[in-house]
Design a protein around this motif. Sequence first.
Motif, mmCIF file in Angstrom:
data_model
loop_
_atom_site.group_PDB
_atom_site.id
_atom_site.type_symbol
_atom_site.label_atom_id
_atom_site.label_comp_id
_atom_site.label_asym_id
_atom_site.label_seq_id
_atom_site.Cartn_x
_atom_site.Cartn_y
_atom_site.Cartn_z
ATOM 1 N N PHE A 155 30.864 90.582 55.864
ATOM 2 C CA PHE A 155 31.178 90.736 57.286
ATOM 3 C C PHE A 155 32.426 91.598 57.466
ATOM 4 N N LEU A 156 33.456 91.318 56.661
ATOM 5 C CA LEU A 156 34.701 92.086 56.760
ATOM 6 C C LEU A 156 34.474 93.549 56.397
ATOM 7 N N LYS A 157 33.630 93.790 55.378
ATOM 8 C CA LYS A 157 33.337 95.170 54.977
ATOM 9 C C LYS A 157 32.612 95.909 56.087
ATOM 10 N N ASN A 158 31.710 95.216 56.771
ATOM 11 C CA ASN A 158 30.944 95.829 57.848
ATOM 12 C C ASN A 158 31.789 96.044 59.106
ATOM 13 N N ARG A 159 32.642 95.062 59.394
ATOM 14 C CA ARG A 159 33.436 95.107 60.628
ATOM 15 C C ARG A 159 34.713 95.933 60.459
ATOM 16 N N PHE A 160 35.334 95.807 59.296
ATOM 17 C CA PHE A 160 36.593 96.526 59.040
ATOM 18 C C PHE A 160 36.485 97.282 57.712
ATOM 19 N N PRO A 161 35.676 98.340 57.660
ATOM 20 C CA PRO A 161 35.413 99.039 56.395
ATOM 21 C C PRO A 161 36.665 99.593 55.716
ATOM 22 N N LYS A 162 37.615 100.125 56.487
ATOM 23 C CA LYS A 162 38.840 100.682 55.898
ATOM 24 C C LYS A 162 39.686 99.582 55.262
ATOM 25 N N LEU A 163 39.775 98.441 55.952
ATOM 26 C CA LEU A 163 40.528 97.303 55.421
ATOM 27 C C LEU A 163 39.884 96.787 54.143
ATOM 28 N N ALA A 164 38.550 96.685 54.165
ATOM 29 C CA ALA A 164 37.822 96.195 52.993
ATOM 30 C C ALA A 164 38.004 97.138 51.807
ATOM 31 N N LEU A 165 37.992 98.448 52.082
ATOM 32 C CA LEU A 165 38.152 99.441 51.023
ATOM 33 C C LEU A 165 39.545 99.369 50.395
ATOM 34 N N SER A 166 40.562 99.228 51.244
ATOM 35 C CA SER A 166 41.934 99.165 50.740
ATOM 36 C C SER A 166 42.213 97.852 50.007
ATOM 37 N N ALA A 167 41.497 96.799 50.409
ATOM 38 C CA ALA A 167 41.714 95.484 49.787
ATOM 39 C C ALA A 167 40.907 95.295 48.511
ATOM 40 N N ASP A 168 39.909 96.154 48.307
ATOM 41 C CA ASP A 168 38.985 95.961 47.184
ATOM 42 C C ASP A 168 39.695 95.940 45.831
ATOM 43 N N LYS A 169 40.518 96.946 45.546
ATOM 44 C CA LYS A 169 41.187 97.015 44.240
ATOM 45 C C LYS A 169 42.172 95.869 44.024
ATOM 46 N N VAL A 171 42.139 92.927 45.321
ATOM 47 C CA VAL A 171 41.372 91.685 45.191
ATOM 48 C C VAL A 171 40.716 91.608 43.818
ATOM 49 N N ARG A 172 40.216 92.736 43.299
ATOM 50 C CA ARG A 172 39.624 92.767 41.957
ATOM 51 C C ARG A 172 40.656 92.378 40.896
ATOM 52 N N ILE A 173 41.861 92.937 41.034
ATOM 53 C CA ILE A 173 42.932 92.627 40.080
ATOM 54 C C ILE A 173 43.298 91.146 40.162
ATOM 55 N N ALA A 174 43.459 90.658 41.405
ATOM 56 C CA ALA A 174 43.798 89.245 41.605
ATOM 57 C C ALA A 174 42.697 88.345 41.061
ATOM 58 N N SER A 175 41.437 88.748 41.231
ATOM 59 C CA SER A 175 40.313 87.965 40.728
ATOM 60 C C SER A 175 40.353 87.863 39.211
ATOM 61 N N ALA A 176 40.697 88.980 38.555
ATOM 62 C CA ALA A 176 40.793 88.981 37.093
ATOM 63 C C ALA A 176 41.904 88.044 36.625
ATOM 64 N N VAL A 177 43.027 88.061 37.332
ATOM 65 C CA VAL A 177 44.151 87.187 36.982
ATOM 66 C C VAL A 177 43.767 85.719 37.182
ATOM 67 N N ILE A 178 43.103 85.445 38.291
ATOM 68 C CA ILE A 178 42.673 84.076 38.588
ATOM 69 C C ILE A 178 41.692 83.579 37.537
ATOM 70 N N PHE A 179 40.746 84.454 37.160
ATOM 71 C CA PHE A 179 39.755 84.085 36.153
ATOM 72 C C PHE A 179 40.441 83.749 34.831
ATOM 73 N N ALA A 180 41.436 84.570 34.459
ATOM 74 C CA ALA A 180 42.189 84.317 33.227
ATOM 75 C C ALA A 180 42.930 82.989 33.305
ATOM 76 N N ALA A 181 43.487 82.674 34.483
ATOM 77 C CA ALA A 181 44.213 81.412 34.674
ATOM 78 C C ALA A 181 43.273 80.215 34.556
ATOM 79 N N VAL A 182 42.067 80.356 35.099
ATOM 80 C CA VAL A 182 41.067 79.289 35.016
ATOM 81 C C VAL A 182 40.681 79.040 33.561
ATOM 82 N N LEU A 183 40.471 80.131 32.798
ATOM 83 C CA LEU A 183 40.143 80.014 31.374
ATOM 84 C C LEU A 183 41.264 79.305 30.609
#
Length: 285
Positions: A155-169, A171-183
């Motif tokens: 929904f955010l990508k569709n409604r706010f494409p520029k925001l979603a694009l800028s947040a993508d990288k 969020v990906r980095i944060a997701s990798a860090v979170i995944f490592a923390a969970v492990l």
Amino acid sequence: MQDSILTAVFLPLALAFIMLGMGLSLTIKDFKNIIIFPKAIALGLTNQLILLPIFGFALLQIFGLTGALAVGVMILAACPGGATSNLITHLSRGDIALSISLTAISSFITIVTIPLIVNFAIQYFGEEGSITLPVLETIIQIIGVTVVPVSIGMFLKNRFPKLALSADKPVRIASAVIFAAVLLAAILKEKDSILEFFILSGPIMLSLNLLTLLVGFFLASILLLPKKQRLTISIESGIQNGTLGIMIAATLLKNSEMTIPIAIYSLIMFMTSAIIIFLANLKAR
């Protein structure tokens, strides 16, 4: 942080955040790709939803693993895909549209298949008195931490494409860090027994990872799929959603021992993924 807080609050929130990040890269078109890539989508889903649990079960019979560790193997086998496979496909120069489509479609189907596979595993391998997953409640909880955040991300990508694009990288980095923390949290929880558990479940998890990667590539080659799709099918077959698996074991089943094979598999798949990324980029030069 107490284990109860980690498993009851942080872990589901961490998974939801990772799935939200995946949603930021999805569009409705990704679900339409099932029409554009029918052979590739059908093969990918067959590998993820049918062959993966079968291979996991067969290897458990061969290695003779039982109890909580065996259930952990089957939990992992019931959780295909995830944002990690999309990232690895991207870094390997694979077909990212196919990867995202497979992850998106399988995420919806596994809402139903996960409780069925896991409950079968508990009844077959679990010790007497093992807790089972209530199917309806589990479906609702999985929807809450996977489908809902993915939908919000879309929904955010569709409604706010520029925001979603800028947040993508970020969020990906944060997701990798979170995944490592969970492990790390899963490993530390069983640190006193981790070596014994690694000896018991390490060989089977390595076998499962290599088998799914190779079979995925082999079957895609038989179907004469393009090179990028062959690589993507292999990655999607061998890279699993470890965060979801750990959440099911630690939060829903409240059994930290079951998380160990999943954590071990996650470590192994990152090592094999690094090799795939290196070889794929080497050939692309």
